[in-house]
Structures are given as C-alpha cells and as structure tokens.
Write an enzyme that holds these catalytic residues in place. Structure first.
Site, PDB file in Angstrom:
ATOM      1  N   TYR A  25       0.816  -1.220   0.000  1.00 53.36           N
ATOM      2  CA  TYR A  25       0.000   0.000   0.000  1.00 53.36           C
ATOM      3  C   TYR A  25       0.850   1.270   0.000  1.00 53.36           C
ATOM      4  CZ  TYR A  25      -4.416  -2.505   0.510  1.00 53.36           C
ATOM      5  OH  TYR A  25      -5.517  -3.288   0.291  1.00 53.36           O
ATOM      6  N   HIS A 132     -21.338   5.161   4.244  1.00 53.22           N
ATOM      7  CA  HIS A 132     -20.618   4.250   3.353  1.00 53.22           C
ATOM      8  C   HIS A 132     -21.129   4.391   1.910  1.00 53.22           C
ATOM      9  CE1 HIS A 132     -19.024   0.551   1.677  1.00 53.22           C
ATOM     10  NE2 HIS A 132     -18.258   0.447   2.742  1.00 53.22           N
ATOM     11  N   GLU A 202     -14.241  -1.880  10.939  1.00 52.42           N
ATOM     12  CA  GLU A 202     -15.423  -1.157  10.451  1.00 52.42           C
ATOM     13  C   GLU A 202     -16.674  -1.610  11.209  1.00 52.42           C
ATOM     14  OE1 GLU A 202     -16.333   0.277   6.153  1.00 52.42           O
ATOM     15  OE2 GLU A 202     -17.281  -1.697   6.331  1.00 52.42           O
TER      16      GLU A 202
HETATM   17  C1  5GW Z   1      -3.929  -5.910   2.998  1.00 56.45           C
HETATM   18  C2  5GW Z   1      -4.697  -7.034   2.695  1.00 56.45           C
HETATM   19  C3  5GW Z   1      -6.048  -7.028   2.854  1.00 56.45           C
HETATM   20  C4  5GW Z   1      -6.650  -5.871   3.343  1.00 56.45           C
HETATM   21  C5  5GW Z   1      -5.891  -4.749   3.655  1.00 56.45           C
HETATM   22  C6  5GW Z   1      -4.522  -4.758   3.507  1.00 56.45           C
HETATM   23  C7  5GW Z   1      -3.720  -3.580   3.845  1.00 56.45           C
HETATM   24  C8  5GW Z   1      -4.333  -2.416   4.333  1.00 56.45           C
HETATM   25  C9  5GW Z   1      -2.293  -3.545   3.659  1.00 56.45           C
HETATM   26  O1  5GW Z   1      -1.626  -4.505   3.230  1.00 56.45           O
HETATM   27  N1  5GW Z   1      -1.609  -2.390   3.950  1.00 56.45           N
HETATM   28  C10 5GW Z   1      -2.250  -1.284   4.436  1.00 56.45           C
HETATM   29  O2  5GW Z   1      -1.576  -0.269   4.680  1.00 56.45           O
HETATM   30  N2  5GW Z   1      -3.594  -1.310   4.652  1.00 56.45           N
HETATM   31  C11 5GW Z   1      -4.246  -0.107   5.229  1.00 56.45           C
HETATM   32  O3  5GW Z   1      -5.555  -0.410   5.649  1.00 56.45           O
HETATM   33  C12 5GW Z   1      -4.354   1.018   4.196  1.00 56.45           C
HETATM   34  O4  5GW Z   1      -4.323   2.266   4.849  1.00 56.45           O
HETATM   35  C13 5GW Z   1      -5.742   0.765   3.626  1.00 56.45           C
HETATM   36  O5  5GW Z   1      -6.283   1.929   2.986  1.00 56.45           O
HETATM   37  C14 5GW Z   1      -6.509   0.367   4.899  1.00 56.45           C
HETATM   38  C15 5GW Z   1      -7.786  -0.450   4.657  1.00 56.45           C
HETATM   39  O6  5GW Z   1      -7.533  -1.534   3.782  1.00 56.45           O
HETATM   40  P1  5GW Z   1      -8.191  -1.569   2.329  1.00 56.45           P
HETATM   41  O7  5GW Z   1      -8.096  -0.196   1.740  1.00 56.45           O
HETATM   42  O8  5GW Z   1      -7.572  -2.655   1.528  1.00 56.45           O
HETATM   43  O9  5GW Z   1      -9.699  -1.905   2.640  1.00 56.45           O
HETATM   44  P2  5GW Z   1     -10.952  -1.537   1.707  1.00 56.45           P
HETATM   45  O10 5GW Z   1     -12.139  -2.056   2.471  1.00 56.45           O
HETATM   46  O11 5GW Z   1     -11.003  -0.035   1.555  1.00 56.45           O
HETATM   47  O12 5GW Z   1     -10.760  -2.204   0.368  1.00 56.45           O
END
Ligand code: 5GW
Ligand code: MN
Length: 253
Positions: A25, A132, A202
């Site tokens: 990320y 949401h 969440e």
């Molecule tokens: C990795 C695998 C599955 C879900 C989340 C991650 C993950 C999230 C990661 O590997 N690294 C990371 O920094 N995050 C943080 O969690 C980021 O700030 C990300 O925006 C937040 C939420 O995860 P998202 O964005 O994958 O979740 P959704 O529900 O917005 O798709």
C-alpha cells in the site's frame, strides 16, 4: 477561501491526519498526499502522520506552508486483519503521546484513496462519521453490521440508522480517543474469544457509532466509490477510492 473556512480559520486550528501504508500500500502514498495538498483543508495547519513499515519508500512530496508530514515506522504485519486492528491502537497511542496540545481535530483516512474536490472546515465536529458509499441508500436490513451476538460489534436486526465507512472518520482528540480505545478493546476481547467481526474494525466502528452517535454525519461525497463510478446520487466527488488490484496489492498480507 469559502466562508466557512475563513470563519474556522480564525480559531487557528491544527488538523492531524493519520494514514497507514504497509506492504504494497506504499504505492498509494504519493497520489494521496499530492491530492490532499490540492483539496484537503487548504489554508489550514495540517499535520499528516504516516504509519508505514517501509519509511525508505515514502516519496518526496512538496508540502505547502503550514503543512507537514511525519513518518512513523511500524512493524510489518503478516495478517491484514492485524493491520486493521492495529490502526485503532496506533491512533489511540498517537493521540495520547503526540497530539495532545498539538492538534485540535484528527481524521483517520484510508490510503488507497484520492481527493478530487475540496474537503474543508464544514467536516469538523466532535465526532465525525461518513456514510458508506455502497450502503447509504440501502435498506437497513442490508447493512453489513456484525450479526452474531457473540461479537462485541453485534447490532441486532432493526437497529442502526446508517452504515458508516471505516475508511474515513474523525473528530476532536477526546472523542476520537474514546472511539479508538473502545474499538481497540473490543477488537481484543473478540480476538481472545476467537471471533472476528465480519468487517473487522469497520464493524466495531459501526457499533461505536450506534451507541455514540456522530455529532456530524458526512455524505458519501467524503468517501465515494471511485472517480469512475457513477456519481449521480451525489453532487461532487471530494474523496474517493482509487482502483486497486485486490489480488496483487494484498498478496503477502
Ligand atoms: C492488505 C490485505 C487485505 C486488506 C488490507 C490490507 C492492507 C491495508 C495492507 O496490506 N496495507 C495497508 O496499509 N492497509 C491499510 O488499511 C491502508 O491504509 C488501507 O487503505 C486500509 C484499509 O484496507 P483496504 O483499503 O484494503 O480496505 P478496503 O475495504 O477499503 O478495500
Ligand atoms: Mn481502502
């Protein structure tokens, strides 16, 4: 400067903003920060706190006057569930150890996002939640709350007035501290009982907001589906998800 911003500006506020970028990320950091420079609390003192396991990969981003970025190294986490759990704890400790006396408000935002329109003082409040983007117009029985009574995130059928996004919330230090502490404790208690709420933090955020109603509710303009997802139901896309290849960015996590 919009009138509401000029009124709040007299209070000489500092807006702390936390963002997490672990594993793959980190690729989202540049667009997030550069777009924030264009649209997010322009004209205010803004302090970003970026939590990452790879400080060396944080790009150079030119920050405007009164805007700063602090990079905080955190350990790599192997389970993504731990990343989301960790956000609440890291934010709780940041408020306790760094923000007191330094900031007036704090927001916690997902990093796989970008700003496309202004986000300013109209969003400030004691406790701030965002509807949401996929569920704001859904009937209540379709809200994806945790439905198992064994979890502390449990919300019974028929209760709850909104489904809130986990990707953006905020408020005053005191209120967000209470939120993060409560969610962190409840995530831990659930973990000890080997139950993990359906949408992790969440779900716990939604339970917290059921019992502690946000003093300000932002429309999905403040956390839209994506810039290329039809925005007919809203007037302006201010902040939105950026597309991600789930299989790819989430591998190794
Ligand atoms: C990795 C695998 C599955 C879900 C989340 C991650 C993950 C999230 C990661 O590997 N690294 C990371 O920094 N995050 C943080 O969690 C980021 O700030 C990300 O925006 C937040 C939420 O995860 P998202 O964005 O994958 O979740 P959704 O529900 O917005 O798709
Ligand atoms: Mn996200």
């Amino acid at each position: 400067m919009p009138v509401i911003d000029s009124i709040y500006k007299q209070q000489n506020l500092t807006i702390a903003t936390t963002v997490f970028a672990l594993g793959k990320y980190t690729r989202f950091i540049k667009d997030f920060l550069e777009s924030a420079e264009q649209h997010y609390f322009v004209g205010f003192r803004v302090h970003f706190y970026l939590f990452t396991d790879q400080p060396e990969s944080v790009p150079e981003v030119k920050m405007g006057e009164n805007r700063s970025l602090t990079v905080l190294k955190v350990q790599s986490l192997n389970r993504w569930q731990d990343i989301s759990m960790n956000r609440m704890e890291k934010l709780e400790k940041l408020i306790e150890n760094e923000l007191a006396g330094e900031a007036d408000y704090v927001f916690c935002l997902d990093v796989d996002t970008m700003f496309y329109g202004r986000w300013g003082a109209e969003s400030l409040g004691r406790l701030v939640g965002v509807m949401h983007p996929w569920l704001f117009d859904a009937p209540r029985d379709q809200f994806t709350y945790e439905r198992r009574p064994e979890s502390l995130a449990y919300i019974p059928a028929g209760e709850g007035d909104y489904y809130y996004a986990g990707a953006a919330f905020g408020g005053t230090l005191e209120d967000v501290h209470n939120l993060t502490k409560t969610c962190r404790e409840h995530l831990n208690i659930d973990a000890v009982k080997s139950i993990e709420a359906v949408w992790q933090e969440e779900s716990h955020l939604n339970k917290y907001f059921l019992l502690n109603k946000p003093s300000k509710l932002l429309s999905p303009e403040y956390m839209w589906r994506g810039i290329n997802e039809g925005a007919a139901p809203i007037k302006i896309v201010r902040f939105a998800n950026v597309p991600k290849n789930y299989a790819e960015v989430r591998s190794n996590a």
